[in-house]
Design a protein around this motif. Structure first.
Motif, PDB file in Angstrom:
ATOM      1  N   TYR A  45      45.836  34.394  45.258  1.00 55.09           N
ATOM      2  CA  TYR A  45      46.481  33.400  44.150  1.00 55.09           C
ATOM      3  C   TYR A  45      45.252  33.771  42.967  1.00 55.09           C
ATOM      4  O   TYR A  45      45.424  32.608  42.001  1.00 55.09           O
ATOM      5  N   GLN A  46      44.563  34.430  42.955  1.00 50.70           N
ATOM      6  CA  GLN A  46      43.578  34.661  42.066  1.00 50.70           C
ATOM      7  C   GLN A  46      43.844  35.816  40.987  1.00 50.70           C
ATOM      8  O   GLN A  46      43.643  36.849  41.635  1.00 50.70           O
ATOM      9  N   GLN A  47      44.252  35.486  39.783  1.00 46.12           N
ATOM     10  CA  GLN A  47      44.579  36.675  38.932  1.00 46.12           C
ATOM     11  C   GLN A  47      43.885  36.776  37.789  1.00 46.12           C
ATOM     12  O   GLN A  47      44.602  36.964  36.591  1.00 46.12           O
ATOM     13  N   ASP A  48      42.768  36.099  37.542  1.00 47.38           N
ATOM     14  CA  ASP A  48      41.689  36.211  36.325  1.00 47.38           C
ATOM     15  C   ASP A  48      41.441  37.557  35.990  1.00 47.38           C
ATOM     16  O   ASP A  48      40.497  38.132  36.624  1.00 47.38           O
ATOM     17  N   GLY A  49      41.897  38.080  34.926  1.00 53.19           N
ATOM     18  CA  GLY A  49      41.600  39.431  34.351  1.00 53.19           C
ATOM     19  C   GLY A  49      40.062  39.848  34.018  1.00 53.19           C
ATOM     20  O   GLY A  49      39.559  40.882  33.840  1.00 53.19           O
ATOM     21  N   GLU A  50      39.441  38.537  33.717  1.00 55.27           N
ATOM     22  CA  GLU A  50      38.090  38.595  33.089  1.00 55.27           C
ATOM     23  C   GLU A  50      37.007  38.358  34.317  1.00 55.27           C
ATOM     24  O   GLU A  50      35.837  38.427  34.003  1.00 55.27           O
ATOM     25  N   ARG A  51      37.537  37.572  35.192  1.00 54.43           N
ATOM     26  CA  ARG A  51      36.509  37.614  36.422  1.00 54.43           C
ATOM     27  C   ARG A  51      35.687  38.689  37.080  1.00 54.43           C
ATOM     28  O   ARG A  51      36.717  39.644  37.476  1.00 54.43           O
ATOM     29  N   VAL A  52      34.419  38.789  37.436  1.00 52.46           N
ATOM     30  CA  VAL A  52      34.031  39.797  38.094  1.00 52.46           C
ATOM     31  C   VAL A  52      33.771  39.239  39.522  1.00 52.46           C
ATOM     32  O   VAL A  52      33.352  38.229  39.903  1.00 52.46           O
ATOM     33  N   TYR A  53      34.439  40.021  40.479  1.00 50.46           N
ATOM     34  CA  TYR A  53      34.378  39.786  42.065  1.00 50.46           C
ATOM     35  C   TYR A  53      33.295  40.684  42.468  1.00 50.46           C
ATOM     36  O   TYR A  53      33.201  42.029  42.248  1.00 50.46           O
ATOM     37  N   VAL A  54      32.499  40.277  43.608  1.00 49.48           N
ATOM     38  CA  VAL A  54      31.564  40.868  44.243  1.00 49.48           C
ATOM     39  C   VAL A  54      31.944  40.900  45.805  1.00 49.48           C
ATOM     40  O   VAL A  54      31.851  39.989  46.450  1.00 49.48           O
ATOM     41  N   MET A  55      32.041  42.276  46.092  1.00 50.17           N
ATOM     42  CA  MET A  55      32.344  42.408  47.476  1.00 50.17           C
ATOM     43  C   MET A  55      31.491  43.204  48.233  1.00 50.17           C
ATOM     44  O   MET A  55      30.976  44.244  47.937  1.00 50.17           O
ATOM     45  N   ARG A  90      42.726  44.116  36.135  1.00 51.53           N
ATOM     46  CA  ARG A  90      43.764  43.882  35.179  1.00 51.53           C
ATOM     47  C   ARG A  90      44.994  44.583  35.398  1.00 51.53           C
ATOM     48  O   ARG A  90      44.946  45.710  35.695  1.00 51.53           O
ATOM     49  N   GLU A  91      46.016  43.784  35.542  1.00 49.25           N
ATOM     50  CA  GLU A  91      47.232  44.166  35.712  1.00 49.25           C
ATOM     51  C   GLU A  91      47.182  44.926  36.952  1.00 49.25           C
ATOM     52  O   GLU A  91      46.846  44.652  38.228  1.00 49.25           O
ATOM     53  N   ASN A  92      47.574  46.329  36.830  1.00 47.40           N
ATOM     54  CA  ASN A  92      47.520  47.118  38.216  1.00 47.40           C
ATOM     55  C   ASN A  92      46.355  48.001  38.046  1.00 47.40           C
ATOM     56  O   ASN A  92      46.345  49.078  38.786  1.00 47.40           O
ATOM     57  N   GLU A  93      45.419  47.821  37.609  1.00 42.69           N
ATOM     58  CA  GLU A  93      44.099  48.720  37.592  1.00 42.69           C
ATOM     59  C   GLU A  93      42.803  47.921  38.002  1.00 42.69           C
ATOM     60  O   GLU A  93      42.647  46.784  37.460  1.00 42.69           O
ATOM     61  N   LEU A  94      41.916  48.453  38.839  1.00 40.36           N
ATOM     62  CA  LEU A  94      40.774  47.893  39.360  1.00 40.36           C
ATOM     63  C   LEU A  94      39.663  48.770  38.850  1.00 40.36           C
ATOM     64  O   LEU A  94      39.837  49.838  39.136  1.00 40.36           O
ATOM     65  N   LYS A  95      38.902  48.074  38.249  1.00 43.98           N
ATOM     66  CA  LYS A  95      37.569  48.842  37.481  1.00 43.98           C
ATOM     67  C   LYS A  95      36.399  48.410  38.346  1.00 43.98           C
ATOM     68  O   LYS A  95      36.113  47.231  38.476  1.00 43.98           O
ATOM     69  N   ILE A  96      35.714  49.444  38.912  1.00 44.90           N
ATOM     70  CA  ILE A  96      34.296  48.882  39.332  1.00 44.90           C
ATOM     71  C   ILE A  96      33.347  49.006  38.191  1.00 44.90           C
ATOM     72  O   ILE A  96      33.211  50.112  37.577  1.00 44.90           O
ATOM     73  N   VAL A  97      32.665  47.917  38.158  1.00 47.15           N
ATOM     74  CA  VAL A  97      31.874  47.682  37.193  1.00 47.15           C
ATOM     75  C   VAL A  97      30.289  47.925  37.520  1.00 47.15           C
ATOM     76  O   VAL A  97      29.363  48.115  36.639  1.00 47.15           O
ATOM     77  N   ASN A  98      30.056  47.776  38.907  1.00 47.81           N
ATOM     78  CA  ASN A  98      28.513  47.971  39.395  1.00 47.81           C
ATOM     79  C   ASN A  98      28.593  48.082  40.857  1.00 47.81           C
ATOM     80  O   ASN A  98      29.415  47.737  41.646  1.00 47.81           O
TER      81      ASN A  98
END
Length: 227
Positions: free
Chosen positions: A194-204, A216-224
């Motif tokens: 249910y989380q679809q915020d394209g600007e949010r940074v998730y940490v796993m 964003r849409e169908n692309e996941l980008k690793i930022v760090n």
């Protein structure tokens, strides 16, 4: 009502340090290897005689992070947006009358360790590191596989995978033998449905690292990537 006493026979060890990022079902991510170590009283080699002849195993285990008092007859499946309630017995929700999970994993190898006894190496597990296992049983294709089974409101197949983008210097921080599993997990979109915020940074958390990413849409980008 009679209470049953059940005690763990083993624990699983892998790179899933928290619930966030664990595959939603067993068998979806075979790139991550888990190790099953048995408790001392169950390390008799005779207990494992013949197990290497099977390709897959059933694990019966403890939903430790979902153990709570009281019975809730309905739950909110994430795949339905988190707002629609369904009967708990019609779902695989971890919030159950008894916090017990069932997973099918692939047996990779059986190893005899001088200190730990017989150790099982498996892939496809959806258990968090340190999860207690109540039982291990062989998977039998002739009776466990039901190709004509219906899915109810669950998806017939997993949704399309995300394209994972990253800079090589970030991925190089991860040991080479763990990269394939990490990318496989990320491609399945580890975010709550249910989380679809394209600007949010998730940490796993993954192994001893923290993986930060955006979707964003169908692309996941690793930022760090941080250890």
């Amino acid at each position: 009502m009679k209470e049953l006493k059940i005690k763990p026979v083993a624990k699983i060890h892998n790179d899933f340090k928290t619930k966030f990022g664990i595959p939603r079902q067993s068998g979806l991510c075979e790139g991550v290897v888990s190790k099953i170590v048995f408790e001392k009283e169950y390390r008799n080699p005779d207990a494992f005689r013949g197990i290497e002849e099977y390709s897959h195993l059933w694990l019966v285990w403890y939903f430790s992070e979902s153990d709570r008092e009281g019975f809730t007859p309905t739950v909110r499946p994430p795949k339905l947006g988190g707002n629609t309630r369904m009967g708990v017995f019609a779902t695989r929700s971890p919030f159950r009358p008894n916090p017990i999970g069932l997973s099918c994993v692939k047996l990779l190898k059986v190893e005899k360790d001088e200190k730990l006894g017989v150790v099982l190496y498996v892939s496809g597990a959806d258990l968090m590191d340190g999860t207690e296992i109540f039982d291990v049983k062989p998977y039998l294709p002739y009776c466990d596989s039901k190709p004509d089974a219906t899915n109810g409101f669950a998806l017939a197949e997993p949704e399309g995978k995300l394209t994972v983008k990253y800079e090589e210097k970030l991925l190089e921080i991860i040991p080479e033998d763990k990269r394939e599993g990490l990318l496989e997990i990320l491609s399945q979109d580890p975010r709550p449905a249910y989380q679809q915020d394209g600007e949010r940074v998730y940490v796993m958390p993954f192994s001893e690292f923290e993986i930060a990413f955006k979707v964003r849409e169908n692309e996941l980008k690793i930022v760090n990537v941080k250890s």
